[in-house]
Scaffold this active site. Structure first.
Site, short mmCIF file in Angstrom:
data_model
loop_
_atom_site.label_atom_id
_atom_site.label_comp_id
_atom_site.label_asym_id
_atom_site.label_seq_id
_atom_site.Cartn_x
_atom_site.Cartn_y
_atom_site.Cartn_z
N HIS A 142 0.91 -1.42 0.25
CA HIS A 142 -0.04 -0.50 -0.30
C HIS A 142 0.31 1.25 -0.09
O HIS A 142 0.40 2.90 -0.73
CB HIS A 142 -0.94 0.23 1.02
CG HIS A 142 -1.73 1.26 1.33
ND1 HIS A 142 -3.09 1.07 1.40
CD2 HIS A 142 -1.76 2.43 1.88
CE1 HIS A 142 -3.53 1.83 1.22
NE2 HIS A 142 -2.77 2.95 1.64
N GLU A 143 1.44 1.74 1.01
CA GLU A 143 2.58 2.53 1.11
C GLU A 143 3.84 2.88 0.05
O GLU A 143 3.82 3.59 -0.19
CB GLU A 143 3.60 2.44 2.07
CG GLU A 143 2.28 2.51 3.79
CD GLU A 143 1.54 3.69 3.72
OE1 GLU A 143 1.62 4.64 2.54
OE2 GLU A 143 0.16 3.34 4.39
N HIS A 163 1.77 4.89 -2.99
CA HIS A 163 1.65 6.49 -3.00
C HIS A 163 3.37 6.64 -2.92
O HIS A 163 2.98 7.16 -3.14
CB HIS A 163 1.37 6.11 -1.11
CG HIS A 163 0.67 6.24 -1.06
ND1 HIS A 163 -0.95 6.90 -1.52
CD2 HIS A 163 -0.30 5.52 0.45
CE1 HIS A 163 -2.02 6.43 -0.65
NE2 HIS A 163 -1.93 5.58 0.59
N HIS A 204 3.86 6.52 -6.52
CA HIS A 204 2.88 7.55 -6.84
C HIS A 204 3.85 8.55 -7.04
O HIS A 204 3.85 9.54 -7.85
CB HIS A 204 2.20 7.31 -6.77
CG HIS A 204 -0.05 8.46 -7.34
ND1 HIS A 204 -0.78 8.58 -6.46
CD2 HIS A 204 0.16 9.15 -8.91
CE1 HIS A 204 -1.22 9.53 -7.58
NE2 HIS A 204 -0.83 9.56 -8.87
ZN ZN Z 1 -2.95 4.88 1.81
#
Ligand code: ZN
Length: 636
Positions: free
Chosen positions: A425-426, A429, A432
């Site tokens: 998940h991290e 980010h 991105h």
């Molecule tokens: Zn998040």
């Protein structure tokens, strides 16, 4: 700028933490961590697992130098004030100067906040953070004239500036975005009144938080060992996953008791927030509370309506999941406190950080070579602070875009499957932010909240697919499928229900109808039943969900969990089906930042959030997972 946006920014982090904790099945991990023994100090951890903050500033003196530079040069803003409409040269010089200040400021911030999070007890680090926060407030104050002056410039004149000054061309979209809300920007004196009234609009939420989290008494119940425990938020969530039904029910009933007892207080707070929303919407001449909340991000209300409508037409997989759960649990009746119980406990398998890196490299392979190369760069260059150490901030995050520096990821590795998901998940980010920062000029080098959770949940989806495909045992496979089904239930269906309820409550209030605890409870109960289907027995307690959920104070925020989730599922499905062309579009999305409006960014990637398709992709995925689960269960 508008309404309660500053307040919202502060809570963004908290909201994400809640979302992450919801996605993770293994709630008990959060509590296990607290109890573990003495933590290592940072010098016991090898450098390769620790952040290298020297990538931001080589020395603390360099930090001080930038700090002083801003302090000494701030007064330069004065010479631009009142002149931005005079000439394209004044406008350009002012924008360039403000960018120079803000680039330094965000670097100062990053260094101070990362250092602080590594050692929360260190007063020198805390002091540095406080100093840069104060400096930032001063900068904002000094820059406060810029946007209003640009907006006040006659449009034809502004576009003339843009066409006559080549260096202003890249700001076209930025100006367009400023002018977009011109009709909702008030006169100077009115804006002053709005600013003065702003703290009043936060009273309901603040009081809700204090009362719910600190002052309201929760009852005591017996835990499975017969010991008395006082109920809390954390214990409530953990109990919902417990396989001990009578314990689950005890905690559930006990948890809701004070919310029912103080229903009039909660009703007053809930409507207090609706009143604040209506005040802001009316003062800024929006046609509804929802429009006032969505317009600053340029999200059409049709996106919201499309989500709610399409989900309402597709409750079937959730009904199916409820029936299957009831069957597996062999329950005569199915209650809200049965919806999260763990059917297939995850295996005790432990995951080292080194192993997790290898898993991620394989799981994210569908995103292509370029993506993987950046992921490796992050792994090998100390962008990630991996282990829990004394005084380090708990949880996980990625630091976002800081111009000229790569983003950082904070983890607290605990060897659980949940950690692998958080990691994926991290890194979503992180990469991105990295792509955006490397592609866009400063003015667009960040991305909208509306798309913020797309890359992170896309990575989680790819990880799940990979793990399910490579699971060695049937038990492992079932547990992973259950994890996925729960993620769809909580992030997609539950958040859409919240969004639908929020919209109904605001509308009812705006129409001048009475909002009472009974009105709110009846409606919530009705909606809960529709979402979960006929075999759900809705307890009276469940109807009081409106009283306990902080999300209802976030002003049309939660629908974005569902839309982000849907967008990422649709993008992942496209990448798997189409390969390279879809990968190219996805990378383009990661690189776009704020250079386009969020809906357009997604459209270019191949997802139209005004259409049913991405919503239906989640529905199809859930049905597919249920097919898989039933197949495995029938295998015997
Ligand atoms: Zn998040």
């Amino acid at each position: 700028m508008h309404s309660k946006t500053n307040f919202k920014k502060n809570i963004k982090e908290i909201v994400l933490a809640i979302l992450i904790s919801m996605l993770g099945l293994n709630v008990s991990n959060f509590y296990a961590q607290e109890e573990s023994g003495a933590l290592p100090s940072r010098d016991k951890i090898a450098d390769q697992y620790k952040w290298n903050v020297a990538d931001i500033y080589k020395t603390q003196q360099d930090w001080e130098n930038d700090f002083k530079w801003i302090e000494n040069n701030l007064k330069q803003f004065n010479k631009f004030q009142g002149k931005l409409g005079d000439s394209s040269k004044e406008l350009l010089d002012c924008i360039k100067f403000s960018e120079e200040v803000n680039k330094k400021l965000s670097r100062l911030f990053l260094y101070a906040s990362l250092s602080k999070d590594l050692d929360l007890g260190n007063s020198k680090n805390a002091g540095r953070y406080d100093r840069v926060s104060e400096l930032s407030a001063k900068v904002s104050e000094k820059m406060a004239f810029i946007n209003p002056e640009i907006i006040a410039t006659p449009e034809a004149k502004l576009w003339n500036f843009v066409s006559s000054q080549p260096e202003l061309k890249i700001y076209k979209h930025f100006f367009d975005n400023l002018l977009r809300t011109k009709a909702h920007t008030l006169t100077k004196e009115q804006e002053r009144l709005m600013a003065l009234a702003s703290p009043l609009t936060q009273v309901a939420y603040n009081t809700f938080g204090i009362f719910k989290n600190a002052e309201m008494p929760f009852p005591t119940v017996k835990n499975p060992d017969g010991k008395d425990i006082t109920i809390s938020d954390g214990r409530y969530y953990a109990a919902l996953y417990s396989t001990d039904r009578s314990y689950r029910k005890r905690v559930y009933k006990g948890y809701y008791k004070p919310f029912m007892e103080f229903k009039n207080t909660y009703n007053s707070l809930f409507t207090g927030n609706l009143k604040a929303n209506t005040f802001i919407a009316k003062a800024r001449k929006y046609s509804s509370n929802r429009e006032a909340a969505l317009t600053p991000n340029n999200i059409p209300v049709s996106v919201y309506d499309n989500l709610v409508k399409t989900v309402n037409e597709n409750f079937q997989p959730l009904h199916r999941w409820a029936k299957l759960k009831q069957k597996i649990l062999k329950l005569k009746d199915f209650h809200p406190y049965d919806t999260y119980v763990t059917l297939f406990p995850s295996t005790d398998k432990k995951y080292s950080y080194e192993e997790a890196k290898k898993i991620l490299l394989k799981a994210l392979k569908p995103l292509g070579k370029d993506y993987i190369s950046h992921l490796k760069k992050a792994f090998n260059n100390r962008w990630i602070d991996v282990y829990e150490t004394k005084g380090k901030r708990s949880g996980a995050y990625s630091s976002g875009t800081t111009f000229g520096v790569h983003p950082y990821v904070l983890l607290n590795w605990n060897n659980q499957l949940n950690d692998v998901f958080t990691f994926a998940h991290e890194m979503g980010h992180n990469i991105h932010s990295y792509y955006t920062e490397h592609t866009q000029p400063f003015v667009y080098a960040d991305y909208s909240i509306f798309v913020a959770e797309v890359a992170s949940t896309a990575n989680e989806a790819l990880l799940l697919d990979y793990l399910i495909k490579n699971a060695k045992t049937k038990e492992e496979k079932l547990s992973l499928i259950e994890h996925n089904l729960n993620a769809i239930t909580t992030t997609f269906y539950r958040q859409t229900r919240f969004a639908e309820f929020e919209e109904w409550a605001n509308k009812t209030f705006e129409e001048g109808k009475a909002i009472t605890p009974e009105v709110l409870s009846n409606k919530y109960g009705e909606m809960y039943k529709e979402y979960w289907g006929d075999n759900m027995t809705v307890d009276k307690e469940e109807e009081y969900t409106w009283a306990r959920i902080p999300h209802f104070y976030y002003d049309f925020y939660v629908y974005q969990y569902a839309t982000s989730f849907a967008a990422s599922q649709a993008l992942v499905a496209k990448i798997k089906k189409e390969g390279q062309p879809a990968i190219d579009k996805y990378l383009h999305f990661l690189k776009s930042g704020n250079s386009l409006y969020p809906i357009d960014v997604l459209k270019k990637a191949g997802v139209d959030m005004n259409s049913e398709a991405p919503i239906k992709a989640v529905v199809a995925k859930m049905n597919h997972l249920l097919d898989e689960m039933e197949k495995l269960l029938n295998e015997k």
